[in-house]
Design a protein around this motif. Sequence first.
Motif, PDB file in Angstrom:
ATOM      1  N   ARG A   1      37.159  33.078  41.577  1.00 31.39           N
ATOM      2  CA  ARG A   1      37.759  33.743  42.736  1.00 31.39           C
ATOM      3  C   ARG A   1      39.005  34.516  42.328  1.00 31.39           C
ATOM      4  O   ARG A   1      39.189  35.665  42.724  1.00 31.39           O
ATOM      5  N   VAL A   2      39.831  33.906  41.493  1.00 29.39           N
ATOM      6  CA  VAL A   2      41.091  34.546  41.088  1.00 29.39           C
ATOM      7  C   VAL A   2      40.818  35.783  40.246  1.00 29.39           C
ATOM      8  O   VAL A   2      41.482  36.804  40.401  1.00 29.39           O
ATOM      9  N   VAL A   3      39.817  35.729  39.390  1.00 28.41           N
ATOM     10  CA  VAL A   3      39.501  36.878  38.537  1.00 28.41           C
ATOM     11  C   VAL A   3      38.815  37.983  39.326  1.00 28.41           C
ATOM     12  O   VAL A   3      39.035  39.168  39.066  1.00 28.41           O
ATOM     13  N   ARG A   4      37.996  37.638  40.314  1.00 27.58           N
ATOM     14  CA  ARG A   4      37.323  38.651  41.143  1.00 27.58           C
ATOM     15  C   ARG A   4      38.283  39.350  42.100  1.00 27.58           C
ATOM     16  O   ARG A   4      38.101  40.514  42.425  1.00 27.58           O
ATOM     17  N   GLN A   5      39.298  38.646  42.541  1.00 26.31           N
ATOM     18  CA  GLN A   5      40.208  39.175  43.568  1.00 26.31           C
ATOM     19  C   GLN A   5      40.795  40.544  43.210  1.00 26.31           C
ATOM     20  O   GLN A   5      40.716  41.466  44.012  1.00 26.31           O
ATOM     21  N   PRO A   6      41.367  40.741  42.014  1.00 29.33           N
ATOM     22  CA  PRO A   6      41.936  42.065  41.720  1.00 29.33           C
ATOM     23  C   PRO A   6      40.873  43.165  41.606  1.00 29.33           C
ATOM     24  O   PRO A   6      41.145  44.323  41.908  1.00 29.33           O
ATOM     25  N   THR A   7      39.674  42.805  41.202  1.00 24.36           N
ATOM     26  CA  THR A   7      38.604  43.788  41.069  1.00 24.36           C
ATOM     27  C   THR A   7      38.105  44.227  42.444  1.00 24.36           C
ATOM     28  O   THR A   7      37.920  45.423  42.695  1.00 24.36           O
ATOM     29  N   GLU A   8      37.912  43.277  43.325  1.00 26.59           N
ATOM     30  CA  GLU A   8      37.377  43.601  44.644  1.00 26.59           C
ATOM     31  C   GLU A   8      38.417  44.260  45.545  1.00 26.59           C
ATOM     32  O   GLU A   8      38.107  45.184  46.284  1.00 26.59           O
ATOM     33  N   ALA A   9      39.661  43.787  45.489  1.00 29.46           N
ATOM     34  CA  ALA A   9      40.702  44.295  46.385  1.00 29.46           C
ATOM     35  C   ALA A   9      41.466  45.470  45.780  1.00 29.46           C
ATOM     36  O   ALA A   9      42.221  46.130  46.475  1.00 29.46           O
ATOM     37  N   HIS A  10      41.280  45.720  44.488  1.00 30.16           N
ATOM     38  CA  HIS A  10      42.031  46.754  43.761  1.00 30.16           C
ATOM     39  C   HIS A  10      43.537  46.548  43.923  1.00 30.16           C
ATOM     40  O   HIS A  10      44.296  47.497  44.094  1.00 30.16           O
TER      41      HIS A  10
END
Length: 93
Positions: free
Chosen positions: A21-30
């Motif tokens: 979740r923590v690693v996906r967060q910056p990718t999905e939310a930019h």
Amino acid sequence: MRVKFSEEVVPLTDLKVNQGRVVRQPTEAHRPVLLTNRGRGIAHVQSVADFERDADERDCMRATVAGLAGLDAGREVSLAEAKSRLGLPKADG
């Protein structure tokens, strides 16, 4: 976009428990994430695509500033000279 770390703060313990979740967060939310340990910022996590885009923008801005400084210092060349130096074809008539 101005980064608001107050909105994207993740304690290091959350990273240990839910890395995906923590690693996906910056990718999905930019939006970058600030990792904290005991309430203090220790790392900035950003997607690679956003990092590369930001780096390209910084490089462009540096080149623009350098070019403007060169103009202020009187270092300029004609369009024909610039094309010649860059190996570009000269325009016809």
